[in-house]
Design an enzyme around this catalytic site. Sequence first.
Site, short mmCIF file in Angstrom:
data_model
loop_
_atom_site.label_atom_id
_atom_site.label_comp_id
_atom_site.label_asym_id
_atom_site.label_seq_id
_atom_site.Cartn_x
_atom_site.Cartn_y
_atom_site.Cartn_z
N GLU A 76 0.82 -1.22 0.00
CA GLU A 76 0.00 0.00 0.00
C GLU A 76 0.85 1.26 0.00
O GLU A 76 0.53 2.23 -0.68
CB GLU A 76 -0.92 0.00 1.22
CG GLU A 76 -1.84 1.21 1.28
CD GLU A 76 -2.69 1.23 2.54
OE1 GLU A 76 -3.50 2.15 2.67
OE2 GLU A 76 -2.52 0.33 3.39
N ASP A 77 1.96 1.26 0.75
CA ASP A 77 2.69 2.51 1.00
C ASP A 77 4.07 2.59 0.37
O ASP A 77 4.78 3.57 0.56
CB ASP A 77 2.82 2.72 2.52
CG ASP A 77 1.47 2.94 3.17
OD1 ASP A 77 0.59 3.55 2.53
OD2 ASP A 77 1.27 2.48 4.31
#
Length: 696
Positions: A76-77
């Site tokens: 996600e990051d």
Amino acid sequence: MLRQYELVERVKAYDPDADEAALNRAYVYTVQKHGSQKRASGDPYFSHPVEVAGLMTDLKLDQQTIITALLHDTVEDTLVTIEDIEENFGSEVARLVDGVTKLSKIEAMPENERAAENLRKFLLAMSEDIRVLLVKLGDRLHNMRTLHFIKSPEKRQRIARETMDIYAPLAERVGMYEYMREMQLLAFEQLEPEGYRTITGRLEQIRAQDGGQVDAIALEIKQALSAAGLQVEVSGREKHPYSIWRKMAERHVSFEQVTDIMAFRVITHDVDDCYRALGVLHRTWQFIPGRFKDYISTPKTNGYRSLHTALIYQNSMRVEVQVRTREMHRTNEFGLAAHWAYKQGNRPDGQVGWLRDLIEIVDASNDPEELLEHTRLAIYQDRIFAFTPKGALFQLPKGATAVDFAFAVHTDLGAQTVGAKINGRHMPLRTPLNNGDVVEIIKGKSAEPQLSWLGFVVTGKARASIRRAVRMKERAEIAALGQQLFDEIVAQMPAKIGKKAIREALARLELEDEEDLMIAIGSAKLPDREVMEALMPGSTAQLPEVEHRPRQERAVSIRGLTPGVAFTLAECCHPVPGDRIVGLRRPNETVEVHTIDCLELANGVDADWVDLQWGKRSQGAVGGIRVTLYDRTGTLAEMASIFAKGHANVVALSQTQTESPFVTYEVTADFTDLAHLTRTVSALRASDAVAQADRI
């Protein structure tokens, strides 16, 4: 923050065979990939996945779960992909990480849609592997612990509300009460700051003033049990601040009126000692009727087992006491995680049968708000127990009805329900069930869920199933209406329309198949001209613009009658020009004209049947429509405006049924012909004010 060697040592302490090299690689991988990213607190971002992994070691979970916790935010990051995870750590870890990860496209959705889509993917993933849920709960718990570092009050409130509505109840449903209580407390602090400060302040005052009263009561309980030959551990505490707040809200009382602030826990050697201890407590102190619960003989759906009772101590003080074995206590605090043992293949599927209901709800929900509503209903803790006539046990929320029970047994049984016997007596379907009720569902093969059931069912599964069934029925009816209108449109075309023209029209209108076309026409989303132009481009150029004018009078003629013979249009079926009709002729009476499918004819009549047709210039007759509105301000006005805009003059209006949250009306109005009536029904069904509309 846990250091690398500390994390590895924690895992090796309970799993000596764990792959130390894989754990080290995962730790280094998350540190490298998150790099210089910072959290709102100013700490390095990688401190978050490391702390989540630490929470998983507290639960003694397997190494794949620990590695998943370390990697859960990398996709996600950072620039890491699921394929990268699979290449470096294997397919099992990649699948788990994918289950926990929020896809980037979700962040661009509106708030309610993002929450719903996130929840949808999450539920589907955890239904395949409950470890996804365990990591997600650890992730949410650590985020809640650091929530106060986020500067935006709105963002803190949003995260806290999501935690209170979804994640705390999910923790409860899998029996992770420690997680649930801490999440609720941290969310309560953000959502009701004044209430939080007041209650925690009062609890501190009690703690300072009680002079060790909690310890004294715990000691007295232990002495009473020891005198009876029972070796036990007894601990006491004030009740959870959020639990007190909820009790104040439910009972509409002040803090001073909440009498059972103190709770005590008795840990015994075995199950027999639990019941012996309960007997000693009830002989020594007066117990409060109605407050005793035996979750040992009948565990909660999440596997929770314990005896609960409430006693009146000195000076009329009320205290709660829970009695359980040490094994029960471990399971009760950490639920599924307490006895997760992947190496032995002991998947505790028996405790997560409710997940199957959640997946049914995911499939049945029509929009984000519905999904969130149904799921919140489904994941809150069950309150009552009811039995089938054969003794099968089902747990339902307080206030659940026979219809909720039927859907809990099986979706098909719920759909075919026509009646119910509760403890051997025929009772209305809306009757709330009580603990211990025996419920027998009476079903009919041709029965189907009723829209009015939404006024009293309380479970998410029942609501989702009813709404899906009603939508499917309405979709079929709209498609049938659309087919009638389509046939009329085709009849106006200058040339015959074949399958090829229909396929090309679907492409021009960007519709999937013929059913979608019929539904679009039947729900008044496509005007006639647009359909004609799609079927045959240029065909509308020579058509005059249709001007709708209110009709001042009716002109009806019937073919098939002897000239001069009088007739009346039956009020039971309200035939309008375009309907197939038949006449009923009795001696010395006018001929009564009915639609060919009128229910009165199906019941059998003592009259001669006359084959009839509408005259060529017939225009206008009274038709009847039954409309179910949502019972809220403005819906009746919205219905009236639909009739007005469609130039259907309302002749009579009567309210026939009120069953919250719906109100049903029967409307008779002037219609030019069957097509006019059909379009009015379609327009009603397309309105947000209307729950259901059918021709009478």
